[in-house]
Design a protein around this motif. Structure first.
Motif, short mmCIF file in Angstrom:
data_model
loop_
_atom_site.label_atom_id
_atom_site.label_comp_id
_atom_site.label_asym_id
_atom_site.label_seq_id
_atom_site.Cartn_x
_atom_site.Cartn_y
_atom_site.Cartn_z
N ASP A 139 -2.19 -5.12 -13.40
CA ASP A 139 -0.98 -5.65 -12.74
C ASP A 139 -0.36 -4.60 -11.82
O ASP A 139 0.07 -4.91 -10.71
CB ASP A 139 0.05 -6.08 -13.79
N ARG A 140 -0.33 -3.35 -12.30
CA ARG A 140 0.24 -2.27 -11.48
C ARG A 140 -0.53 -2.11 -10.18
O ARG A 140 0.05 -1.90 -9.12
CB ARG A 140 0.21 -0.94 -12.25
N SER A 141 -1.85 -2.21 -10.27
CA SER A 141 -2.68 -2.07 -9.08
C SER A 141 -2.38 -3.17 -8.06
O SER A 141 -2.25 -2.91 -6.86
CB SER A 141 -4.17 -2.12 -9.48
N GLN A 142 -2.24 -4.40 -8.55
CA GLN A 142 -1.92 -5.53 -7.66
C GLN A 142 -0.54 -5.35 -7.03
O GLN A 142 -0.36 -5.54 -5.83
CB GLN A 142 -1.96 -6.84 -8.45
N LEU A 143 0.43 -4.99 -7.86
CA LEU A 143 1.79 -4.81 -7.37
C LEU A 143 1.89 -3.65 -6.38
O LEU A 143 2.59 -3.72 -5.38
CB LEU A 143 2.76 -4.58 -8.54
N SER A 144 1.18 -2.58 -6.67
CA SER A 144 1.20 -1.42 -5.78
C SER A 144 0.67 -1.76 -4.41
O SER A 144 1.25 -1.40 -3.37
CB SER A 144 0.37 -0.28 -6.39
N THR A 145 -0.46 -2.47 -4.38
CA THR A 145 -1.04 -2.88 -3.09
C THR A 145 -0.09 -3.79 -2.33
O THR A 145 0.09 -3.65 -1.11
CB THR A 145 -2.38 -3.59 -3.31
N TYR A 146 0.51 -4.72 -3.04
CA TYR A 146 1.46 -5.66 -2.43
C TYR A 146 2.69 -4.94 -1.89
O TYR A 146 3.08 -5.13 -0.73
CB TYR A 146 1.87 -6.70 -3.47
N LEU A 147 3.28 -4.08 -2.70
CA LEU A 147 4.51 -3.40 -2.29
C LEU A 147 4.27 -2.34 -1.22
O LEU A 147 5.16 -2.03 -0.44
CB LEU A 147 5.17 -2.75 -3.52
N ASN A 148 3.06 -1.79 -1.19
CA ASN A 148 2.73 -0.79 -0.17
C ASN A 148 2.11 -1.41 1.08
O ASN A 148 1.48 -0.74 1.87
CB ASN A 148 1.78 0.26 -0.75
N GLN A 149 2.29 -2.72 1.20
CA GLN A 149 1.90 -3.46 2.39
C GLN A 149 0.39 -3.47 2.62
O GLN A 149 -0.08 -3.52 3.76
CB GLN A 149 2.63 -2.92 3.62
N GLY A 150 -0.36 -3.40 1.50
CA GLY A 150 -1.81 -3.52 1.61
C GLY A 150 -2.24 -4.99 1.67
O GLY A 150 -1.42 -5.90 1.54
N ARG A 151 -3.52 -5.21 1.84
CA ARG A 151 -4.03 -6.59 2.02
C ARG A 151 -4.84 -7.10 0.83
O ARG A 151 -4.93 -8.31 0.61
CB ARG A 151 -4.88 -6.66 3.29
#
Length: 558
Positions: free
Chosen positions: A355-367
């Motif tokens: 979950d952290r990995s998904q949230l990190s990518t989302y919050l850091n404007q990743g795709r």
């Protein structure tokens, strides 16, 4: 409000938040560092000799001494960027962001040297006998590019509100309410009146006020910072290790912090570094243009000290306080700003690695993530949202113990519609536990030292003086730009609007204010960087001429 917020996000994405901007800012600083043979090192000691008054001449043209010009410029840079800005950088990018703030400051010392020297060289005397200078003058008279000068001057006026006015007022009000429970409307009203009384007196009164405030506030803040640093001394070395080890990899997830990629930490560190020391923005050059000297390069050497004091010293102390105390990874009870809050589909936990990995990518404007914003309805019973297939995020963290109120303190019951991940109803207040940022984060960090809860008062008082002096200095930058654009008669109307803006910002959304600041800064910086690069040859000849004519000022000469 949603439209304004989205517009600012778009502008930031193509300006300061774009991939190219940090490379341009650092690239120009790196170019001049090599081109002028590391002036931030070679001329550092001489800058201190000049600012002490060793070479002052009362008969030289100008309005202020070297020391007054430096403190006026420092009052414009040492402000919320050092308290709230550093906290925001760490909140967004983790320890790695502080490393890139340092890099921005090191190369920014050269950039500041260049912009100040050229601005002082092409300054003009106004109808009232005072000096007016800044990048718009060397763009106009040195480059014969009046169109660029006009763009810069307009951007300066806008940025005086977006950089020097609104963030300062908002952070003062935030700190006063959190510490002393004083309503923001009262804080804004009183401070606006005091601001008006100071800036009406012009540069001479501004210089006298800032030359007293800056040294006092710096000593107070440094003492408070050391009280936390020594109290948590066992965490200092690990903090430095994380700053350097994360610099080229990004910051890993810790506690409620879900992590930040290298690109995100790099962008945030450079952006916050620029907001703090303003090297490359061209703003401080306006203050230095008032200095009493015939030697533009000499005043440029004084300006080398600014990023060093502002970022290398004060910002580092703030960063170490936050990192060593550990508050940046902890969730705290707070009221959620609409701009900070987003509701996403699905149930996520920041304690689960996937979950952290998904949230990190989302919050850091990743795709590469599966996170989608929530659309639908949420049931609320006695202020508590009923659990469902959604997660409430606030301040880049999973919010906990969320409570929804209406009318200030009455628990809400009923159904709330959610569109594009946001509540559609305006008259509700959402609070709970999440990460915090800006001045609020620094305030909590200062309570984790020898002074205990009293540490929050040091932040509040320091922020009050820092931010107020910054607003004073930026009013001067704005009125010099107005003189260039519309003549001396435009100054008083500008000052009245400036004071009004200071009051309005005290009761505005904190995150929205920071977004305005981020956009306004870049609107000044890009034209200024273009201008100084085009004048690179004249800059080198000006420095060479100075040393040729002033060999007696070399440290090894008697």
């Amino acid at each position: 409000m949603e439209f304004i917020n989205n517009t600012l996000d778009f502008l930031d994405s193509i300006l300061g938040g774009a991939f190219y901007f940090p490379f341009i800012l650092l690239g120009v600083g790196l170019f001049f560092t090599i081109y002028l043979k590391f002036p931030q090192i070679r001329f550092f000691k001489h800058g201190w000799r000049v600012v002490t008054g060793k070479f002052d001449r009362s008969r030289d043209p100008g309005d202020t001494t070297h020391f007054q010009a430096l403190t006026t410029a420092l009052s414009g840079t040492v402000g919320t960027g050092n308290i709230g800005g550093v906290a925001l950088a760490l909140f967004l990018g983790g320890p790695a962001a502080l490393f890139w703030m340092w890099m921005t400051a090191f190369f920014g010392m050269t950039t500041k040297f260049v912009e100040v020297t050229l601005s002082h060289k092409y300054r003009s005397k106004t109808e009232d006998g005072t000096m007016a200078g800044g990048p718009m003058y060397f763009m106009d008279k040195g480059l014969n590019m009046k169109w660029l000068a006009v763009i810069f001057a307009i951007a300066t006026v806008i940025s005086s509100f977006g950089t020097g006015n609104m963030p300062q007022s908002n952070n003062i009000a935030q700190a006063m309410e959190a510490t002393f429970n004083v309503p923001p409307v009262w804080v804004g009203g009183v401070m606006a009146i005091l601001l008006g009384l100071v800036i009406i007196g012009g540069i001479r009164r501004i210089a006298k006020v800032t030359s007293r405030i800056v040294p006092l506030m710096s000593v107070l803040y440094v003492l408070g910072a050391f009280a936390v640093i020594f109290y948590n001394v066992e965490n200092i070395i690990p903090s430095f290790v994380s700053i350097f080890s994360d610099a080229f990899t990004g910051s890993a997830a810790v506690g409620g912090f879900v992590g930040a990629s290298f690109a995100y930490a790099f962008n945030m560190g450079v952006a916050r570094g620029l907001f703090s020391n303003e090297a490359g923005q061209g703003s401080a050059a306006i203050a230095h243009a008032s200095a009493r000297t015939k030697e533009p390069a000499e005043e440029g050497m004084v300006s080398i000290l600014e990023p060093f004091i502002d970022t290398i010293i004060i910002c580092t102390l703030t960063g170490l306080v936050i990192l060593a105390s550990g508050v940046w990874t902890e969730k705290h009870q707070n009221r959620f700003d609409r701009s900070d809050m987003r509701i996403i589909s699905g149930v996520y936990s920041d304690q689960i690695e996937q979950d952290r990995s998904q949230l990190s990518t989302y919050l850091n404007q990743g795709r590469n993530h599966d996170v989608e914003v929530f659309e639908g309805e949420i049931e609320v019973v006695s202020g508590r949202p009923v659990a469902g297939e959604y997660t409430i995020l606030n301040s880049r963290s999973v919010a906990e113990n969320v409570e929804i109120l209406i009318g200030g303190d009455t628990p809400y019951s009923g159904t709330l519609n959610v569109t594009n991940g946001r509540f559609t109803r305006d008259n509700i207040q959402v609070q709970g536990e999440s990460l915090i940022h800006s001045a609020a984060l620094t305030t909590v960090a200062f309570t984790r030292g020898y002074f205990g809860d009293f540490g929050q008062y040091i932040v509040s008082i320091g922020l009050l003086m820092f931010a107020f002096s910054t607003a004073i200095a930026w009013s001067y930058y704005g009125d010099r730009a107005m003189i260039y654009l519309a003549g001396p008669r435009s100054v008083m109307p500008y000052r009245l609007f400036y004071v009004a803006g200071f009051f309005i910002a005290a009761v505005s959304d904190t995150t929205l204010i920071w977004k305005i600041a981020a956009v306004a800064i870049v609107m000044m910086t890009l034209p200024n960087l273009l201008g100084i690069f085009l004048m690179r040859k004249e800059m080198k000849s000006t420095v060479n001429k100075y040393w040729k004519e002033n060999k007696h000022k070399l440290p090894d000469k008697k």
